[in-house]
Design a protein around this motif. Structure first.
Motif, PDB file in Angstrom:
ATOM      1  N   ASP A 187      -1.195  20.022  28.712  1.00 37.55           N
ATOM      2  CA  ASP A 187      -1.549  20.617  29.821  1.00 37.55           C
ATOM      3  C   ASP A 187      -0.239  20.562  30.851  1.00 37.55           C
ATOM      4  O   ASP A 187       0.021  21.765  31.480  1.00 37.55           O
ATOM      5  CB  ASP A 187      -2.728  20.124  30.722  1.00 37.55           C
ATOM      6  CG  ASP A 187      -4.004  20.487  29.771  1.00 37.55           C
ATOM      7  OD1 ASP A 187      -3.907  21.579  29.004  1.00 37.55           O
ATOM      8  OD2 ASP A 187      -5.092  19.895  29.910  1.00 37.55           O
TER       9      ASP A 187
ATOM     10  N   ASP B 121       0.110  15.300  26.433  1.00 34.48           N
ATOM     11  CA  ASP B 121      -0.530  15.807  27.585  1.00 34.48           C
ATOM     12  C   ASP B 121      -0.049  17.255  27.552  1.00 34.48           C
ATOM     13  O   ASP B 121       1.113  17.589  28.291  1.00 34.48           O
ATOM     14  CB  ASP B 121      -0.488  15.301  28.878  1.00 34.48           C
ATOM     15  CG  ASP B 121      -1.413  15.849  29.828  1.00 34.48           C
ATOM     16  OD1 ASP B 121      -1.858  17.363  29.557  1.00 34.48           O
ATOM     17  OD2 ASP B 121      -1.762  15.444  31.081  1.00 34.48           O
TER      18      ASP B 121
ATOM     19  N   GLU C 176       1.624  23.467  32.427  1.00 29.14           N
ATOM     20  CA  GLU C 176       1.803  23.837  33.973  1.00 29.14           C
ATOM     21  C   GLU C 176       3.219  23.598  34.220  1.00 29.14           C
ATOM     22  O   GLU C 176       3.631  24.444  35.251  1.00 29.14           O
ATOM     23  CB  GLU C 176       0.989  22.546  34.650  1.00 29.14           C
ATOM     24  CG  GLU C 176       1.111  22.532  36.053  1.00 29.14           C
ATOM     25  CD  GLU C 176       0.510  23.774  36.478  1.00 29.14           C
ATOM     26  OE1 GLU C 176       0.619  24.240  37.653  1.00 29.14           O
ATOM     27  OE2 GLU C 176      -0.406  24.290  35.982  1.00 29.14           O
TER      28      GLU C 176
END
Length: 152
Positions: free
Chosen positions: A65, A63, A69
């Motif tokens: 993302d 992941d 983040e």
């Protein structure tokens, strides 16, 4: 001393560390850089195959993302920390990797004359098994270290 490097993390005592480091730098008329290290961002959101009978990660890919983040959160943290010191000349640096090695490497690269860190209190077991970043830094650095006690 012309350059003071202040290592901070997400712990609330970082405010005390940043303030003490900035005051030291001001008294020495030195440049200031706030440093935060994201410890191996690639591990955030990593998906693993089944292990020890746990298959919660099966069929999932990395992941990216989540890693991005985490970096965005760290960048915002550094902007807020700089803003807290109310000095546009303060530099910030966000790095990724092993915390101790990355702090030592950047301190040398930046030409720091002193490194400012807090002394987080950890459990006896954590200290026994892992040591602290401050202890590891003290063992390996040739740069003077200014430790800010943060215990209440």
């Amino acid at each position: 001393m012309k350059k003071v490097l202040i290592a901070i993390d997400y712990h609330p005592v970082s405010e005390k560390v940043a303030d003490a480091g900035y005051e030291l730098a001001r008294n020495l008329n030195a440049e200031v850089c706030l440093l935060h290290v994201l410890d191996d961002v690639g591990f955030y959101g990593t998906q693993y195959p089944t292990f020890m009978g746990y298959d919660g990660y099966t069929g999932m890919g990395p992941d990216f993302d989540v890693a991005m983040e985490m970096r965005n959160v760290a960048e915002e943290f550094m902007l807020k920390a700089k803003s807290h010191l109310q000095d546009e000349k303060v530099e910030t640096h966000l790095a990724e990797g092993d915390t101790t090695k990355t702090i030592l490497s950047f301190a040398e690269e930046w030409g720091a004359n002193v490194l400012v860190m807090g002394t987080h209190s950890h459990s006896v077991l954590e200290k026994l098994l892992l040591g602290t970043v401050a202890e590891k830094i003290l063992e390996k650095t040739s740069i003077p270290v200014y430790l800010v006690p943060v215990k209440k």
